[in-house]
Motif scaffolding. Structure first.
Motif, PDB file in Angstrom:
ATOM      1  N   GLY A 105       0.768  -1.225   0.000  1.00 53.93           N
ATOM      2  CA  GLY A 105       0.000   0.000   0.000  1.00 53.93           C
ATOM      3  C   GLY A 105       0.798   1.274   0.000  1.00 53.93           C
ATOM      4  N   ARG A 106       2.126   1.167  -0.040  1.00 54.47           N
ATOM      5  CA  ARG A 106       2.968   2.364  -0.003  1.00 54.47           C
ATOM      6  C   ARG A 106       3.592   2.709  -1.353  1.00 54.47           C
ATOM      7  NH1 ARG A 106       3.151  -0.519   4.445  1.00 54.47           N
ATOM      8  NH2 ARG A 106       2.986   0.479   6.456  1.00 54.47           N
ATOM      9  N   GLY A 107       3.319   1.908  -2.362  1.00 53.50           N
ATOM     10  CA  GLY A 107       3.992   2.047  -3.650  1.00 53.50           C
ATOM     11  C   GLY A 107       3.822   3.398  -4.314  1.00 53.50           C
ATOM     12  N   LEU A 108       2.601   3.912  -4.368  1.00 50.00           N
ATOM     13  CA  LEU A 108       2.391   5.194  -5.032  1.00 50.00           C
ATOM     14  C   LEU A 108       2.983   6.356  -4.242  1.00 50.00           C
ATOM     15  CD1 LEU A 108      -1.166   4.711  -6.523  1.00 50.00           C
ATOM     16  CD2 LEU A 108       1.035   4.652  -7.709  1.00 50.00           C
ATOM     17  N   PHE A 109       3.046   6.226  -2.912  1.00 51.46           N
ATOM     18  CA  PHE A 109       3.731   7.255  -2.123  1.00 51.46           C
ATOM     19  C   PHE A 109       5.226   7.255  -2.444  1.00 51.46           C
ATOM     20  CE2 PHE A 109      -0.051   6.699   0.597  1.00 51.46           C
ATOM     21  CZ  PHE A 109      -0.478   8.018   0.613  1.00 51.46           C
ATOM     22  N   LEU A 110       5.782   6.082  -2.640  1.00 55.62           N
ATOM     23  CA  LEU A 110       7.190   5.964  -3.015  1.00 55.62           C
ATOM     24  C   LEU A 110       7.423   6.554  -4.406  1.00 55.62           C
ATOM     25  CD1 LEU A 110       9.889   4.895  -2.059  1.00 55.62           C
ATOM     26  CD2 LEU A 110       9.257   2.654  -2.935  1.00 55.62           C
ATOM     27  N   VAL A 111       6.542   6.254  -5.350  1.00 55.54           N
ATOM     28  CA  VAL A 111       6.634   6.829  -6.698  1.00 55.54           C
ATOM     29  C   VAL A 111       6.602   8.351  -6.615  1.00 55.54           C
ATOM     30  CG1 VAL A 111       5.444   7.086  -8.918  1.00 55.54           C
ATOM     31  CG2 VAL A 111       5.700   4.813  -7.895  1.00 55.54           C
ATOM     32  N   ALA A 112       5.655   8.897  -5.855  1.00 54.22           N
ATOM     33  CA  ALA A 112       5.533  10.352  -5.729  1.00 54.22           C
ATOM     34  C   ALA A 112       6.780  10.967  -5.091  1.00 54.22           C
ATOM     35  CB  ALA A 112       4.289  10.707  -4.918  1.00 54.22           C
ATOM     36  N   ALA A 113       7.389  10.274  -4.158  1.00 55.77           N
ATOM     37  CA  ALA A 113       8.577  10.793  -3.483  1.00 55.77           C
ATOM     38  C   ALA A 113       9.797  10.810  -4.404  1.00 55.77           C
ATOM     39  CB  ALA A 113       8.880   9.965  -2.237  1.00 55.77           C
ATOM     40  N   LEU A 114       9.907   9.826  -5.290  1.00 56.67           N
ATOM     41  CA  LEU A 114      11.090   9.702  -6.152  1.00 56.67           C
ATOM     42  C   LEU A 114      10.952  10.441  -7.479  1.00 56.67           C
ATOM     43  CD1 LEU A 114      11.893   5.915  -5.624  1.00 56.67           C
ATOM     44  CD2 LEU A 114      13.075   7.890  -4.609  1.00 56.67           C
ATOM     45  N   ALA A 115       9.730  10.652  -7.937  1.00 57.08           N
ATOM     46  CA  ALA A 115       9.500  11.230  -9.264  1.00 57.08           C
ATOM     47  C   ALA A 115       9.361  12.754  -9.193  1.00 57.08           C
ATOM     48  CB  ALA A 115       8.236  10.633  -9.876  1.00 57.08           C
ATOM     49  N   ALA A 116       9.774  13.409 -10.284  1.00 58.60           N
ATOM     50  CA  ALA A 116       9.539  14.845 -10.405  1.00 58.60           C
ATOM     51  C   ALA A 116       8.047  15.105 -10.619  1.00 58.60           C
ATOM     52  CB  ALA A 116      10.354  15.405 -11.570  1.00 58.60           C
ATOM     53  N   ALA A 117       7.378  14.171 -11.284  1.00 60.76           N
ATOM     54  CA  ALA A 117       5.935  14.231 -11.529  1.00 60.76           C
ATOM     55  C   ALA A 117       5.479  12.821 -11.876  1.00 60.76           C
ATOM     56  CB  ALA A 117       5.624  15.173 -12.688  1.00 60.76           C
ATOM     57  N   TRP A 118       4.190  12.551 -11.663  1.00 56.80           N
ATOM     58  CA  TRP A 118       3.633  11.260 -12.074  1.00 56.80           C
ATOM     59  C   TRP A 118       2.153  11.452 -12.339  1.00 56.80           C
ATOM     60  CZ3 TRP A 118      -0.027   7.957  -9.803  1.00 56.80           C
ATOM     61  CH2 TRP A 118      -0.477   8.326  -8.532  1.00 56.80           C
ATOM     62  N   GLY A 119       1.572  10.519 -13.089  1.00 51.40           N
ATOM     63  CA  GLY A 119       0.160  10.629 -13.389  1.00 51.40           C
ATOM     64  C   GLY A 119      -0.348   9.439 -14.168  1.00 51.40           C
ATOM     65  N   THR A 120      -1.587   9.570 -14.606  1.00 47.59           N
ATOM     66  CA  THR A 120      -2.243   8.508 -15.359  1.00 47.59           C
ATOM     67  C   THR A 120      -2.889   9.114 -16.587  1.00 47.59           C
ATOM     68  OG1 THR A 120      -2.755   7.361 -13.296  1.00 47.59           O
ATOM     69  CG2 THR A 120      -3.975   6.676 -15.251  1.00 47.59           C
ATOM     70  N   ASP A 121      -2.653   8.516 -17.745  1.00 47.84           N
ATOM     71  CA  ASP A 121      -3.303   8.917 -18.989  1.00 47.84           C
ATOM     72  C   ASP A 121      -4.288   7.823 -19.371  1.00 47.84           C
ATOM     73  OD1 ASP A 121      -1.689  11.179 -19.070  1.00 47.84           O
ATOM     74  OD2 ASP A 121      -0.202  10.224 -20.387  1.00 47.84           O
ATOM     75  N   GLU A 122      -5.564   8.189 -19.477  1.00 49.21           N
ATOM     76  CA  GLU A 122      -6.579   7.214 -19.865  1.00 49.21           C
ATOM     77  C   GLU A 122      -6.518   6.969 -21.367  1.00 49.21           C
ATOM     78  OE1 GLU A 122     -10.500   8.083 -18.472  1.00 49.21           O
ATOM     79  OE2 GLU A 122      -9.796   8.499 -16.438  1.00 49.21           O
ATOM     80  N   ARG A 123      -6.801   5.753 -21.746  1.00 53.22           N
ATOM     81  CA  ARG A 123      -6.893   5.349 -23.146  1.00 53.22           C
ATOM     82  C   ARG A 123      -8.207   4.602 -23.319  1.00 53.22           C
ATOM     83  NH1 ARG A 123      -3.068   8.470 -23.321  1.00 53.22           N
ATOM     84  NH2 ARG A 123      -0.959   7.933 -23.940  1.00 53.22           N
ATOM     85  N   GLN A 124      -8.656   4.431 -24.555  1.00 50.85           N
ATOM     86  CA  GLN A 124      -9.890   3.661 -24.784  1.00 50.85           C
ATOM     87  C   GLN A 124      -9.760   2.242 -24.267  1.00 50.85           C
ATOM     88  OE1 GLN A 124     -10.700   4.159 -29.040  1.00 50.85           O
ATOM     89  NE2 GLN A 124     -12.760   4.745 -28.436  1.00 50.85           N
ATOM     90  N   TRP A 125      -8.602   1.672 -24.400  1.00 51.25           N
ATOM     91  CA  TRP A 125      -8.365   0.280 -24.052  1.00 51.25           C
ATOM     92  C   TRP A 125      -7.891   0.086 -22.612  1.00 51.25           C
ATOM     93  CZ3 TRP A 125      -3.404   0.711 -22.700  1.00 51.25           C
ATOM     94  CH2 TRP A 125      -2.613   1.658 -23.369  1.00 51.25           C
ATOM     95  N   GLY A 126      -7.551   1.176 -21.910  1.00 49.87           N
ATOM     96  CA  GLY A 126      -7.022   1.046 -20.550  1.00 49.87           C
ATOM     97  C   GLY A 126      -6.381   2.327 -20.086  1.00 49.87           C
ATOM     98  N   LYS A 127      -5.139   2.235 -19.613  1.00 49.73           N
ATOM     99  CA  LYS A 127      -4.451   3.417 -19.108  1.00 49.73           C
ATOM    100  C   LYS A 127      -2.943   3.248 -19.208  1.00 49.73           C
ATOM    101  CE  LYS A 127      -4.315   1.845 -14.301  1.00 49.73           C
ATOM    102  NZ  LYS A 127      -4.870   0.536 -14.592  1.00 49.73           N
ATOM    103  N   VAL A 128      -2.252   4.389 -19.078  1.00 48.88           N
ATOM    104  CA  VAL A 128      -0.802   4.427 -18.965  1.00 48.88           C
ATOM    105  C   VAL A 128      -0.495   5.196 -17.687  1.00 48.88           C
ATOM    106  CG1 VAL A 128       1.369   5.210 -19.981  1.00 48.88           C
ATOM    107  CG2 VAL A 128      -0.499   4.424 -21.475  1.00 48.88           C
ATOM    108  N   VAL A 129       0.204   4.552 -16.766  1.00 54.54           N
ATOM    109  CA  VAL A 129       0.648   5.215 -15.546  1.00 54.54           C
ATOM    110  C   VAL A 129       2.125   5.537 -15.756  1.00 54.54           C
ATOM    111  CG1 VAL A 129       0.864   5.071 -13.038  1.00 54.54           C
ATOM    112  CG2 VAL A 129      -1.007   3.868 -14.198  1.00 54.54           C
ATOM    113  N   TRP A 130       2.490   6.807 -15.536  1.00 53.02           N
ATOM    114  CA  TRP A 130       3.839   7.257 -15.842  1.00 53.02           C
ATOM    115  C   TRP A 130       4.449   8.043 -14.674  1.00 53.02           C
ATOM    116  CZ3 TRP A 130       4.209  12.463 -15.377  1.00 53.02           C
ATOM    117  CH2 TRP A 130       3.027  13.197 -15.508  1.00 53.02           C
TER     118      TRP A 130
END
Length: 137
Positions: A105-130
């Motif tokens: 349950g801590r993974g996205l907090f770790l991503v936010a701490a290490l990344a300059a920015a992060w987010g999710t782009d929706e697609r018709q078929w699913g998503k891209v988390v970057w």
């Protein structure tokens, strides 16, 4: 390993690989990120990128659908690299506060701490988390 390279506007190729949606794919994704960052001379952010891709792959393995995911690494600027994982679920990742004693349950907090920015782009078929990591110097 069946890695695809694509030329980008920065003049550096982007790297991507389709992997099975299983826990062992995190190790392959980490290798892909480390190799790409080494090729670009961005070794200073290789470990951050490896941790981030591990977390993104783990989320996709746990929450996505179908049998595969796609890992992408691209250099978006001289000192910036985008690490992304595409999957076939449209459910957006949500950071949550794990309870005491919970292992996950801590993974996205770790991503936010290490990344300059992060987010999710929706697609018709699913998503891209970057997540974007920025090199120093």
């Amino acid at each position: 390993m069946n890695v695809t390279t694509t030329s980008r506007a920065t003049g550096h190729p982007g790297y991507s690989e389709t992997l099975p949606r299983e826990p062992g794919s995190a190790a392959t994704a980490r290798r892909l990120v480390r190799v790409a960052l080494a090729a670009w001379g961005l070794d200073d952010v290789a470990e951050d990128g490896a941790v981030i891709v591990s977390e993104l792959v783990s989320n996709a393995v746990r929450h996505a659908r179908r049998e595969s995911i796609r890992v992408m690494v691209e250099r978006t600027a001289v000192r910036t690299v985008r690490v992304a994982v595409a999957d076939f679920s449209r459910a957006r990742p949500v950071p949550r506060a794990p309870g005491n004693g919970e292992e996950g349950g801590r993974g996205l907090f770790l991503v936010a701490a290490l990344a300059a920015a992060w987010g999710t782009d929706e697609r018709q078929w699913g998503k891209v988390v970057w997540a974007d990591v920025e090199g120093r110097g």
